[in-house]
Design a protein around this motif. Structure first.
Motif, PDB file in Angstrom:
ATOM      1  N   TYR A 133     -15.631 -24.004 -47.891  1.00  7.57           N
ATOM      2  CA  TYR A 133     -14.634 -24.609 -46.999  1.00  7.57           C
ATOM      3  C   TYR A 133     -13.967 -23.599 -46.047  1.00  7.57           C
ATOM      4  CZ  TYR A 133     -10.304 -27.358 -46.121  1.00  7.57           C
ATOM      5  OH  TYR A 133      -9.250 -28.011 -45.545  1.00  7.57           O
ATOM      6  N   ASP A 140     -14.184 -22.918 -37.201  1.00  5.59           N
ATOM      7  CA  ASP A 140     -13.405 -23.819 -36.325  1.00  5.59           C
ATOM      8  C   ASP A 140     -12.581 -23.012 -35.329  1.00  5.59           C
ATOM      9  OD1 ASP A 140     -14.165 -26.025 -37.854  1.00  5.59           O
ATOM     10  OD2 ASP A 140     -12.332 -26.013 -39.070  1.00  5.59           O
ATOM     11  N   ASP A 154       0.761 -23.278 -46.693  1.00  8.32           N
ATOM     12  CA  ASP A 154      -0.373 -23.362 -47.632  1.00  8.32           C
ATOM     13  C   ASP A 154      -1.703 -22.884 -47.032  1.00  8.32           C
ATOM     14  OD1 ASP A 154      -0.591 -25.500 -45.899  1.00  8.32           O
ATOM     15  OD2 ASP A 154      -1.189 -26.952 -47.427  1.00  8.32           O
TER      16      ASP A 154
HETATM   17  P1  TYM Z   1      -4.412 -30.266 -44.209  1.00 14.35           P
HETATM   18  O1  TYM Z   1      -5.167 -31.418 -43.644  1.00 14.35           O
HETATM   19  O2  TYM Z   1      -4.258 -30.176 -45.688  1.00 14.35           O
HETATM   20  O3  TYM Z   1      -2.975 -30.189 -43.582  1.00 14.35           O
HETATM   21  C1  TYM Z   1      -2.782 -30.220 -42.182  1.00 14.35           C
HETATM   22  C2  TYM Z   1      -1.610 -29.347 -41.776  1.00 14.35           C
HETATM   23  O4  TYM Z   1      -0.417 -29.768 -42.439  1.00 14.35           O
HETATM   24  C3  TYM Z   1       0.172 -28.664 -43.111  1.00 14.35           C
HETATM   25  N1  TYM Z   1       0.797 -29.146 -44.349  1.00 14.35           N
HETATM   26  C4  TYM Z   1       2.074 -28.907 -44.676  1.00 14.35           C
HETATM   27  N2  TYM Z   1       3.057 -28.244 -44.022  1.00 14.35           N
HETATM   28  C5  TYM Z   1       4.269 -28.187 -44.624  1.00 14.35           C
HETATM   29  N3  TYM Z   1       4.533 -28.749 -45.826  1.00 14.35           N
HETATM   30  C6  TYM Z   1       3.580 -29.421 -46.521  1.00 14.35           C
HETATM   31  N4  TYM Z   1       3.845 -29.992 -47.691  1.00 14.35           N
HETATM   32  C7  TYM Z   1       2.274 -29.527 -45.938  1.00 14.35           C
HETATM   33  N5  TYM Z   1       1.111 -30.105 -46.320  1.00 14.35           N
HETATM   34  C8  TYM Z   1       0.229 -29.857 -45.338  1.00 14.35           C
HETATM   35  C9  TYM Z   1      -0.984 -27.720 -43.411  1.00 14.35           C
HETATM   36  O5  TYM Z   1      -0.548 -26.404 -43.638  1.00 14.35           O
HETATM   37  C10 TYM Z   1      -1.811 -27.854 -42.150  1.00 14.35           C
HETATM   38  O6  TYM Z   1      -1.298 -27.033 -41.121  1.00 14.35           O
HETATM   39  N6  TYM Z   1      -7.704 -26.513 -44.028  1.00 14.35           N
HETATM   40  C11 TYM Z   1      -6.771 -27.291 -43.227  1.00 14.35           C
HETATM   41  C12 TYM Z   1      -7.385 -27.949 -42.007  1.00 14.35           C
HETATM   42  C13 TYM Z   1      -8.150 -27.029 -41.102  1.00 14.35           C
HETATM   43  C14 TYM Z   1      -7.589 -26.097 -40.225  1.00 14.35           C
HETATM   44  C15 TYM Z   1      -8.700 -25.496 -39.549  1.00 14.35           C
HETATM   45  C16 TYM Z   1      -6.272 -25.703 -39.922  1.00 14.35           C
HETATM   46  C17 TYM Z   1      -9.518 -26.984 -40.965  1.00 14.35           C
HETATM   47  N7  TYM Z   1      -9.840 -26.061 -40.018  1.00 14.35           N
HETATM   48  C18 TYM Z   1      -8.505 -24.491 -38.595  1.00 14.35           C
HETATM   49  C19 TYM Z   1      -6.099 -24.683 -38.959  1.00 14.35           C
HETATM   50  C20 TYM Z   1      -7.210 -24.097 -38.313  1.00 14.35           C
HETATM   51  C21 TYM Z   1      -6.170 -28.381 -44.113  1.00 14.35           C
HETATM   52  O7  TYM Z   1      -6.771 -28.811 -45.058  1.00 14.35           O
HETATM   53  O8  TYM Z   1      -5.024 -28.895 -43.648  1.00 14.35           O
END
Ligand code: TYM
Length: 339
Positions: A133, A140, A154
């Motif tokens: 992943y 990306d 996170d």
């Molecule tokens: P994902 O889909 O889990 O979450 C998307 C974005 O939301 C933020 N986030 C939070 N911020 C604050 N408090 C929380 N409880 C919380 N939960 C989620 C995450 O930090 C994220 O910014 N791996 C990534 C997706 C991704 C990505 C990328 C991000 C794929 N390629 C390239 C940046 C650059 C993810 O699973 O985010």
């Protein structure tokens, strides 16, 4: 050898795997909209290839991807100003990810806390994609030579890995081709916590719906979830120091600060001394006032799927003008015939 000036470019992504919640909004979406106004070229991505690292129902995946696109636009991302894409529609992401699978080391991937959390005790049964992943995530970002990545707390470790992959590629091929990205983790709500447990982050995968506020929740549901949010019996302090050992109270104040574009100190100057019985309804009103219009706009946009698909098709075309030459140059560097 420096081939590039690395002009500032922003990239970020969100998984289309279920409802968007307040953490996604405050940690990511809202900040993307703020960044867009600073005039730096920005690319925002629905990462459907990441979503399928755990099984997704095909019809739900399609729906969630379109819903997420509507969410981006409703939160303020303007497809005329930023490039809005769905990951699988820009094939260079997956192509560069394969190259990075060959650059990244097994040991690096095995140390990722999200891998450990998600794979749990039964790592043997997890998909190979879940393990790889972060290499796709690095692709990306680096397929655009992006320099700045706004995310929640996170994702920090994944961005450090992205820097390691770029540095190792540059070193192995003696080039200065991929930039070392800057994580942008700023503001009061980079880690929004569960409303039921101040030690756990708010997450799509939490089995308790009361733990999170979804962007699609109506006003009554939002008010009810905030009213029931876990707190302590004390009044709110007047300074941030007073929140130190009070994770639940701190979380609600952080949420209030992020929603109202204030610092925690500004909020506490206003609400210090209040009991939760007074503060919670004010927070619920604020959340409804800020999120209500976004939810309404999302459902309006969702009514026109053809328009959403058109926006994504155009975004993919714009994106490929950037990604195709970067992939070609990567292949040349590696020594692929035909590049
Ligand atoms: P994902 O889909 O889990 O979450 C998307 C974005 O939301 C933020 N986030 C939070 N911020 C604050 N408090 C929380 N409880 C919380 N939960 C989620 C995450 O930090 C994220 O910014 N791996 C990534 C997706 C991704 C990505 C990328 C991000 C794929 N390629 C390239 C940046 C650059 C993810 O699973 O985010």
């Amino acid at each position: 050898m420096s081939e590039n000036q690395f002009t500032p470019r922003v990239f970020s992504g969100i998984q289309p795997s279920g409802d968007l919640h307040l953490g996604n909004y405050l940690g990511a979406l809202k900040r993307f909209a703020d960044a867009q106004e600073q005039g730096v070229q920005s690319i925002y991505c629905m990462v459907d290839l990441h979503a399928i690292t755990v099984w997704q129902d095909p019809a739900d995946l399609k729906k969630s991807t379109r819903e997420l696109c509507a969410g981006f636009i409703a939160a303020g991302i303007d497809p005329e100003k930023s490039i809005l894409i769905n990951q699988s529609q820009v094939p260079e992401h997956a192509q560069l990810a394969w190259v990075f699978n060959c650059v990244a080391r097994m040991g690096w991937m095995g140390r990722m806390t999200q891998w450990k959390d998600k794979a749990g005790k039964n790592a043997e049964a997890a998909s190979l994609g879940l393990f790889a992943y972060p290499a796709l995530m690095a692709a990306d970002i680096l397929i655009y030579h992006a320099t700045h990545v706004p995310v929640g707390e996170d994702q920090k470790q994944h961005l450090e890995l992205t820097r390691d992959i770029a540095a190792k590629f540059n070193h192995d091929y003696d080039v200065d081709f991929f930039p070392l990205v800057e994580p942008v983790i700023e503001g009061a709500a980079t880690r929004v916590m569960s409303l039921r447990d101040g030690s756990k982050k708010m997450s799509k995968s939490d089995p308790s719906p009361a733990s999170r506020i979804n962007l699609t929740d109506d006003a009554d549901t939002i008010a009810k979830k905030i009213r029931k949010a876990k707190t302590d019996p004390d009044a709110l302090p007047s300074e941030a120091d007073g929140l130190k050992d009070r994770p639940e109270a701190r979380n609600l104040v952080n949420i209030y600060a992020a929603l109202s574009d204030q610092t925690v100190d500004q909020v506490l100057a206003e609400v210090g001394g209040q009991q939760f019985g007074t503060f919670k309804p004010a927070l619920a009103d604020l959340a409804v006032a800020k999120m209500g219009p976004i939810t309404a706009e999302m459902s309006r946009l969702m009514a026109d799927e053809v328009e959403i698909d058109r926006i994504l098709a155009r975004g993919a075309e714009q994106a490929r003008e950037i990604t195709a030459p970067i992939l070609k140059r990567t292949y040349e560097i590696i020594g692929m015939v035909g590049a």
